[in-house]
Scaffold this motif. Structure first.
Motif, short mmCIF file in Angstrom:
data_model
loop_
_atom_site.label_atom_id
_atom_site.label_comp_id
_atom_site.label_asym_id
_atom_site.label_seq_id
_atom_site.Cartn_x
_atom_site.Cartn_y
_atom_site.Cartn_z
N LEU A 40 0.87 -1.17 0.00
CA LEU A 40 0.00 0.00 0.00
C LEU A 40 0.91 1.22 0.00
CD1 LEU A 40 -2.50 -1.09 2.81
CD2 LEU A 40 -2.53 -1.68 0.38
N TYR A 41 0.72 2.10 -0.96
CA TYR A 41 1.64 3.23 -1.12
C TYR A 41 0.86 4.53 -1.22
CZ TYR A 41 4.47 6.61 -3.72
OH TYR A 41 5.10 7.76 -4.14
N GLN A 42 1.34 5.53 -0.49
CA GLN A 42 0.78 6.88 -0.64
C GLN A 42 1.92 7.88 -0.67
OE1 GLN A 42 -1.83 8.41 2.47
NE2 GLN A 42 -2.76 9.87 1.05
N ARG A 43 1.93 8.69 -1.70
CA ARG A 43 2.97 9.72 -1.80
C ARG A 43 2.52 10.95 -1.02
NH1 ARG A 43 5.12 13.82 -5.47
NH2 ARG A 43 7.39 13.79 -5.20
N ASP A 44 3.43 11.44 -0.18
CA ASP A 44 3.17 12.63 0.63
C ASP A 44 4.47 13.42 0.67
OD1 ASP A 44 2.71 14.56 2.52
OD2 ASP A 44 1.89 13.20 4.03
N ALA A 45 4.50 14.52 -0.08
CA ALA A 45 5.73 15.31 -0.20
C ALA A 45 5.86 16.37 0.88
CB ALA A 45 5.76 15.96 -1.59
N ALA A 46 5.03 16.31 1.90
CA ALA A 46 5.06 17.36 2.94
C ALA A 46 6.35 17.36 3.72
CB ALA A 46 3.87 17.19 3.88
N SER A 47 7.00 16.19 3.82
CA SER A 47 8.27 16.11 4.56
C SER A 47 9.16 15.08 3.86
CB SER A 47 8.03 15.70 6.01
OG SER A 47 7.42 14.43 6.07
N PRO A 48 10.50 15.24 3.95
CA PRO A 48 11.43 14.33 3.26
C PRO A 48 11.68 13.06 4.06
CG PRO A 48 12.68 16.04 4.35
CD PRO A 48 11.23 16.35 4.62
N THR A 49 10.62 12.40 4.46
CA THR A 49 10.73 11.18 5.27
C THR A 49 9.94 10.05 4.63
OG1 THR A 49 8.82 11.82 6.61
CG2 THR A 49 10.99 12.51 7.40
N ARG B 255 5.46 -14.52 2.11
CA ARG B 255 4.90 -13.59 1.12
C ARG B 255 3.37 -13.63 1.12
NH1 ARG B 255 9.27 -15.65 -1.95
NH2 ARG B 255 7.90 -16.84 -3.37
N ALA B 256 2.82 -14.77 1.51
CA ALA B 256 1.36 -14.89 1.58
C ALA B 256 0.80 -14.32 2.88
CB ALA B 256 0.94 -16.35 1.45
N GLY B 257 1.67 -14.08 3.86
CA GLY B 257 1.19 -13.68 5.18
C GLY B 257 1.50 -12.27 5.58
N LEU B 258 2.09 -11.47 4.68
CA LEU B 258 2.42 -10.09 5.07
C LEU B 258 2.30 -9.15 3.87
CD1 LEU B 258 5.54 -9.35 3.95
CD2 LEU B 258 6.15 -10.95 5.76
N PHE B 259 2.23 -7.87 4.17
CA PHE B 259 2.24 -6.83 3.14
C PHE B 259 2.87 -5.57 3.71
CE2 PHE B 259 -1.86 -6.28 5.28
CZ PHE B 259 -1.93 -4.90 5.46
N PHE B 260 3.26 -4.65 2.84
CA PHE B 260 3.85 -3.37 3.23
C PHE B 260 2.80 -2.26 3.17
CE2 PHE B 260 7.37 -5.74 1.23
CZ PHE B 260 8.32 -5.69 2.24
N SER B 261 2.96 -1.28 4.05
CA SER B 261 2.20 -0.03 3.95
C SER B 261 3.20 1.10 4.06
CB SER B 261 1.15 0.07 5.07
OG SER B 261 0.34 1.21 4.90
N VAL B 262 3.26 1.95 3.03
CA VAL B 262 4.33 2.94 2.89
C VAL B 262 3.76 4.33 2.69
CG1 VAL B 262 6.31 3.66 1.49
CG2 VAL B 262 5.87 1.22 1.87
N GLY B 263 4.35 5.29 3.39
CA GLY B 263 4.09 6.71 3.14
C GLY B 263 5.42 7.39 2.89
N SER B 264 5.56 8.09 1.77
CA SER B 264 6.87 8.64 1.41
C SER B 264 6.73 9.81 0.44
CB SER B 264 7.73 7.54 0.76
OG SER B 264 8.99 8.04 0.37
#
Length: 439
Positions: free
Chosen positions: A42-51, A205-214
């Motif tokens: 799961l990915y969401q781009r958020d340019a509010a901070s460089p983190t 791989r069947a039991g996990l997923f990533f959630s990313v904000g960047s």
């Protein structure tokens, strides 16, 4: 964002047409991508901070813990953060990289946060630890000692102890009802064999997923995840069997503590987490006990019967649990308990007025928007929605769901949920003069 600006932003947002989910409080909404490794992100781009925030959601939460092995989910996940040598520890500290974990009812979460410019270096240092930790006896025993200390801390915290006591009453001594940090007896039974088996089942791989904000572009994040997280085995889809709450015969939960204050609570079972049920439960939580203007707030101001009032919801894949609670002086506990029952009775029998309902909807949306303002919290909530079956896009859909609740639906929901015959009553504090504090 100030409270006034936040309130106005939500009010305007709720007034906008929501056709097709077009409106969003963020420049870019969350999306789901599939990596070449087969893992989901799961990915969401958020340019509010460089983190960048990267969270790994693992299907093995409290619900996956076998009976008698309380604390196994925390132990197995914690060992994935055990830094094996001083060199890696120095690298992570120099990068200002944070790593920590959470264990929830239906998942465990590994959190990683860093400056985006350090993301690849952080992955180099952390990915091997997460994918293939050293499961030595020394590390396991050290982690169990830390868990025992944290468990005692939870038992000494009335809010945390109350939550755990409610879940144990509803779910018994398994899964959701077990303490995340285990018990003295269960920790003795946990070793390398149990940790290895837990990891074999869920760290796949069947039991996990990533959630990313960047602030990084999607393809850059994708490339780094595909490069550094390649060693999780394929595994088979495996969901722990569903657990459903069961009201105990004795609805009174009493924990005796040697304190000067008393914690008083009432807990109610909610329906399964669907889009409408989640929105209504959030609205009920807000109007009942979230801040000034809520129904319980008068017990602080007018009645002077409490110095803290609140309401909170715990969600599982099968249901939710709403708890309203207060903290008061021990001598006022009986009066405060009766006053809380009066508040709940009035809300159930009279329902919400049109004005209170509309105000509550705006405040519920504002509360949610404020709770996901930071990248870590937004990634965490998006991931939790995915786990609960609501889907990551409910991060946006919740606003439409709140706006779509009608007054009649809400008052009917309140009558169903706040049935006094189905309430759990919680009291944590000093008992009779000859009482002994729980160990």
């Amino acid at each position: 964002m100030t409270a006034l600006r936040l309130f106005m932003t939500v009010a305007v947002f709720l007034a906008l047409p929501q056709a097709g989910g077009a409106q969003t409080p963020w420049k870019e909404g969350p999306e789901k991508i599939v990596l070449s490794t087969g893992l989901t992100c799961l990915y969401q781009r958020d340019a509010a901070s460089p983190t960048t925030v990267v969270q790994i959601f693992i299907a093995g939460g409290k619900s996956a813990v076998p009976e008698g092995f309380d604390g196994l989910a925390y132990l197995a996940t914690s060992l994935s953060l055990e830094i094996p040598d001083e060199g890696k520890a120095r690298d992570l500290m120099a990068q200002a990289t944070r790593m920590y974990l959470s264990v929830w009812e239906d998942c465990s979460i590994i959190h990683l946060e860093c400056l985006s410019e350090n993301l690849e270096a952080a992955f180099r240092a952390a990915s091997d630890i997460v994918q293939d930790p050293l499961l030595t006896g020394v590390r396991i025993e050290r982690t169990k000692r830390t868990m025992a200390l944290r468990g005692r801390s939870v038992r000494d915290d009335a809010e945390a102890a109350g939550r755990d006591a409610v879940l144990q009453a509803l779910y018994g001594n398994r899964g959701y009802g077990t303490p995340a940090f285990g018990t003295e007896a269960s920790l003795k039974s946990l070793g390398r064999k149990e940790v290895s088996e837990f990891r074999r089942r869920f760290f796949t791989r069947a039991g996990l997923f990533f959630s990313v904000g960047s602030d990084l572009e999607r393809e850059r994040v994708r490339a780094l995840l595909e490069k550094h997280f390649t060693n999780f085995p394929a595994g088979s889809p495996l969901d722990p069997p569903p657990q459903h709450p069961a009201l105990p015969e004795d609805r009174d939960i009493t924990l005796v503590r040697e304190t000067r204050q008393t914690y008083v609570g009432r807990a109610f079972v909610l329906p399964a987490p669907g889009p409408a049920a989640y929105a209504r439960a959030l609205l009920l939580e807000i109007v009942l006990g979230r801040g000034p203007g809520s129904r319980l707030w008068e017990l602080r101001t007018t009645g002077k019967l409490a110095y803290n009032v609140n309401a909170r919801t715990v969600w599982t894949r099968t249901s939710g649990v709403l708890e309203a609670y207060l903290e008061t002086e021990a001598l006022k506990a009986e009066s405060a308990s009766a006053a809380m029952d009066d508040v709940l009775k009035a809300l159930r029998e009279d329902g919400l007025s049109e004005e209170e309902f509309e105000s509550g909807k705006t405040m519920a949306a504002a509360h949610f928007l404020r709770s996901v303002e930071s990248k870590p919290m937004r990634a965490r909530i998006a991931g939790s929605f995915e786990v609960l079956g609501l889907g990551h896009d409910y991060l946006l859909g919740i606003f439409e769901a709140i706006a779509g609740v009608t007054l009649d639906e809400m008052n009917s929901f309140i009558q169903d949920v706040l049935d006094p015959g189905k309430a759990l009553r919680i009291a944590i504090g000093p008992g009779p003069a000859d009482g002994k504090s729980e160990k």
